[in-house]
Motif scaffolding. Sequence first.
Motif, PDB file in Angstrom:
ATOM      1  N   ASN A 182      14.792   5.005 -16.700  1.00  0.00           N
ATOM      2  CA  ASN A 182      14.820   4.048 -15.583  1.00  0.00           C
ATOM      3  C   ASN A 182      15.053   4.737 -14.242  1.00  0.00           C
ATOM      4  N   LYS A 183      14.736   6.040 -14.170  1.00  0.00           N
ATOM      5  CA  LYS A 183      14.910   6.789 -12.929  1.00  0.00           C
ATOM      6  C   LYS A 183      13.595   7.423 -12.507  1.00  0.00           C
ATOM      7  N   VAL A 184      13.360   7.428 -11.195  1.00  0.00           N
ATOM      8  CA  VAL A 184      12.192   8.086 -10.643  1.00  0.00           C
ATOM      9  C   VAL A 184      12.657   9.049  -9.562  1.00  0.00           C
ATOM     10  N   SER A 185      12.113  10.270  -9.602  1.00  0.00           N
ATOM     11  CA  SER A 185      12.447  11.297  -8.614  1.00  0.00           C
ATOM     12  C   SER A 185      11.415  11.257  -7.493  1.00  0.00           C
ATOM     13  N   ILE A 186      11.887  11.082  -6.274  1.00  0.00           N
ATOM     14  CA  ILE A 186      11.005  10.889  -5.123  1.00  0.00           C
ATOM     15  C   ILE A 186      11.117  12.062  -4.159  1.00  0.00           C
ATOM     16  N   ALA A 187       9.958  12.653  -3.811  1.00  0.00           N
ATOM     17  CA  ALA A 187       9.916  13.705  -2.795  1.00  0.00           C
ATOM     18  C   ALA A 187       9.758  13.058  -1.429  1.00  0.00           C
ATOM     19  N   ILE A 188      10.626  13.460  -0.496  1.00  0.00           N
ATOM     20  CA  ILE A 188      10.606  12.859   0.840  1.00  0.00           C
ATOM     21  C   ILE A 188      11.079  13.919   1.836  1.00  0.00           C
ATOM     22  N   SER A 189      10.595  13.834   3.059  1.00  0.00           N
ATOM     23  CA  SER A 189      11.019  14.800   4.080  1.00  0.00           C
ATOM     24  C   SER A 189      12.048  14.203   5.026  1.00  0.00           C
ATOM     25  N   ASP A 190      12.155  12.873   5.026  1.00  0.00           N
ATOM     26  CA  ASP A 190      13.133  12.188   5.887  1.00  0.00           C
ATOM     27  C   ASP A 190      14.036  11.309   5.009  1.00  0.00           C
ATOM     28  N   PRO A 191      15.202  11.837   4.607  1.00  0.00           N
ATOM     29  CA  PRO A 191      16.082  11.068   3.714  1.00  0.00           C
ATOM     30  C   PRO A 191      16.727   9.858   4.374  1.00  0.00           C
TER      31      PRO A 191
END
Length: 576
Positions: free
Chosen positions: A107-116
């Motif tokens: 139930n977890k998804v890892s998200i790549a982002i440059s602006d947290p």
Amino acid sequence: MSAVPPNAAANLPVSGLARALAQANLVTNAQIETAQKKSQIEKSHFLDALIHGGAINTRDLATFCSETFGYPQVDLSLVDEAQLPEKVIDHKMMLGQRVLALSKKGNKVSIAISDPTNTVAIDQIKFQTGLSVDIVIVQHDVLIKLVDKLSKTSEQSITDLASDDYELEFSEEDLNSGVADNQAAAEIDDAPVVKFLQKMLIDAINMGASDLHFEPFEKFYRIRFRIDGELREIAQPPLAIKDKLVSRIKVISKLDISEKRVPQDGRMKLVLSPTKAIDFRVSTLPTLFGEKIVMRILDGSQAQMGIDALGYDPDQKEILMDAIHRPYGMVLVTGPTGSGKTVSLYTCLNVINKPGINISTAEDPAEINLPGVNQVNVNDKAGLTFPVALKAFLRQDPDIIMVGEIRDLETADIAIKAAQTGHMVFSTLHTNDAPSTLTRLMNMGVAPFNIASSVILITAQRLTRRLCTCKKQVEILDDVLLQAGFLDEELDGTWKPYGPVGCERCNGSGYKGRVGIYQIMPITEALEKIILANGSALEIRKQSEADGVKGLRRSGLQKVRQGLTSLEEVLGCTNE
């Protein structure tokens, strides 16, 4: 680090990242103001303007975000694109919010982002997926390149073809007129309902669904998609929207929204771009707790796939191609609803669709639009029945006629006479296998000599789920394989059956797509003699086996040997 003067901090933009960068003295207030104005003028993202203006480089930005906000940093250039999970985040959000799903576990998804500090994107992902989100910091420029690359290479994704505003058009077929007074119009124009329906349609197409089921119950409302032949629950929207959703679907399908006591049938079209549109066949059914709606997705591109994509064995393909290129006769395709009969027929029509050939079809309704083919929708209420359409075709100088389904003696008689008078006729019947099709025609009342002189080929078919690329070899006892129908000489140890595993690509099912299994039975002289003698289905079956015709089970077992499907799938859809 020295603090930013109060008056400067007060003028900082709302962006949390910009404020943090200014407070850390990594960018100046003037640089932030310049970037903000540039982004407003060019209607671009603020972070793009800040980086392109030289205020900070992407590597320093990623390091700062990781250290300041306490999230791990990942080098996105080392990530294998093929391993990225599909359809966790829709393309519109990925492009608009500059985010990318790296992995999904439980139930977890890892998200790549440059602006947290982009909490809007994070909240939207949580709401859309129903999953908890783990943030991973990546370099902004690498993220943008990968997101752009994925969007450009996803031409098959309907969301890439669609603009921000989806356009729902009426079909040209004149069915019932929608009845909508001002109150009803206001009700169905409810923006959230419109957007929800559009999302369901887009999601269904992206997921490869063949049907959408909108089902009302006493205490909940359920939406299910049929994917690879199996129904999967997709959503349970609030029960309160069921009436608005039904009204919306009815209006765009040109159905009567005031009539809720009898079933209705209609069509609608989802226009995604000037060159891309998807048709839907809509059916309503009154139930105890409201109207159930089933929408069948009619994807004309399936008929363009070519005969090789359908899964015919080489010898079966040769027999079929020989039959459809004959100058006259009848070719029948049989199988249950949803077994791909229409796609098979249209694929054959597409093969022989040439400028010098006149092709006419009568269907109820026409499911696939094929340019160059004259298609007629049967309308019993208006008096345009299959027999009426067939009689008209015979006055239209036809070469090839396709009848959507032979349902009665009158239709069968006209079709057979057409096949006997120099026309090629294609049609379908609902029977379990090829031999029983002949006895079905006899039971309808068709004279045996008419059957023997007109029918040249019968093909029965089923669709089985195709194993995903994550498949693995499985150990199955020889006794089980023999009982399933394999021959002793086939169990020579040179092959092993495969079974499903489950991965992101197939949503854990182990299957992706479907493949056909076929029984191709040409009418030989020996079979003609049995037909003329009013032979039974058993006699016809024995003779067809003597002629070398493979049954559906044998055809399915061949797909098991080839590793295309599993033994369980073949056993589940054949009965021998």
